[in-house]
Design a protein around this motif. Sequence first.
Motif, short mmCIF file in Angstrom:
data_model
loop_
_atom_site.label_atom_id
_atom_site.label_comp_id
_atom_site.label_asym_id
_atom_site.label_seq_id
_atom_site.Cartn_x
_atom_site.Cartn_y
_atom_site.Cartn_z
N THR A 1 0.83 -1.21 0.00
CA THR A 1 0.00 0.00 0.00
C THR A 1 0.86 1.26 0.00
OG1 THR A 1 -0.27 -0.10 2.41
CG2 THR A 1 -2.06 -1.02 1.07
N GLU A 2 1.97 1.25 0.73
CA GLU A 2 2.84 2.44 0.71
C GLU A 2 3.41 2.67 -0.69
OE1 GLU A 2 3.19 4.77 3.16
OE2 GLU A 2 1.67 3.50 4.08
N ASP B 1 -5.27 6.94 6.44
CA ASP B 1 -5.21 6.13 5.21
C ASP B 1 -6.50 6.27 4.41
OD1 ASP B 1 -2.67 5.18 5.52
OD2 ASP B 1 -3.22 3.07 5.73
MG MG Z 1 -0.41 1.62 5.05
#
Ligand code: MG
Length: 333
Positions: free
Chosen positions: A202-203, A307
Amino acid sequence: MKLYDESHANPELLRGRRIAILGYGSQGRAHALNLRDSGHEVVVGTREGGPTWQQAQQDGLTVMTPRDAVQDAALVSFLVPDLTQPAVFSDVVEHLASDAVILFAHGFCIHFGEIEAPENLDVVLVAPKGPGGLVRSQYEEGAGVPCLIAVHQDASGDAHAKGLAYAQGIGGCRAGVLETTFREETETDLFGEQAVLCGGATELVVRGFETLVEAGYQPEVAYFECMHELKLIVDLLHEGGMARMYKYISETASYGDMVSGPRVVDASAKARMRDVLTDIQEGTFAKNWVAENKAGKPEYQRMMNEDLGHQIETVGKSLRARMSWLPSDSDEA
Ligand code: MG
Ligand code: NAD
């Protein structure tokens, strides 16, 4: 590597005696239904009036409170969330049969000492390498999801064989059951989800999206490039590793992969992966996560809000609404 299949399993070790499945979520439902369809006597233990009580009943299973479910059970499977397991364990421990096997699908609580089992119990791990939905659907198709098996405590002398009988009952032996230890399963599982699968992926996606948007490209186009198309690549990797990916992507994409990938995920990124692993191995991650839970998860919620409040989420939501083949975002709540 030690691998077990159907020929190594003896389901009779668990036949005719109760198997209690505590928790009826992703794994709990799959294990309970598969074991029942494999001819075992299954009861589900979950909270009275809780959301899954009815679902288990509708699935045709016998449902009780965890305390009642473990009575006389030969094997008790703890499939409530990891950090809920110690409370459920304390609640039922006095009611366990003296020769019970207690089984986990992830080694967290045993490995980090959150649960200390009395010496008379067998303590076993059977961890499917896939989500519950897949464990169930593969079983229904006559196949199975590979599992890991480990023994932490062998009071009966049959702990491993009983674990293997359980793995067979959920369909794991059809795909292969791999020998591991609680330590290896717990530490590699945490590392994988933190550095690569969830945290790392995800990063990578979000930083790539930000890079394009900050350089003046349209967020919608950046979303397609950085998040949407990831599935295509992951599917190829899953099916056939890098060889299959290189076979299906263009030569230009392959060249770019080889010259630019190592610039982004370089030796310094790997050094930080090692730091993440050290925190897991030394118990720092576990200690922080247990403390965060006890405090009511304020940091967890703050980071989650951050997020979910990111531009990529808003952009993605409106684009996905136009893709009729995707599940609607409201289905996932
Ligand atoms: Mg994350
Ligand atoms: P889940 O969150 O999907 O389900 C947990 C269930 O426990 C829910 O039905 C919930 O209602 C119930 N529950 C919660 N608190 C309870 C309580 N106090 N008493 C009784 N029931 C309670 O959990 P999951 O993802 O199936 O995880 C279960 C175990 O399986 C964990 O150890 C997890 O690490 C492991 N595991 C999960 C996966 C996965 O893909 N989800 C894969 C491998 C291993």
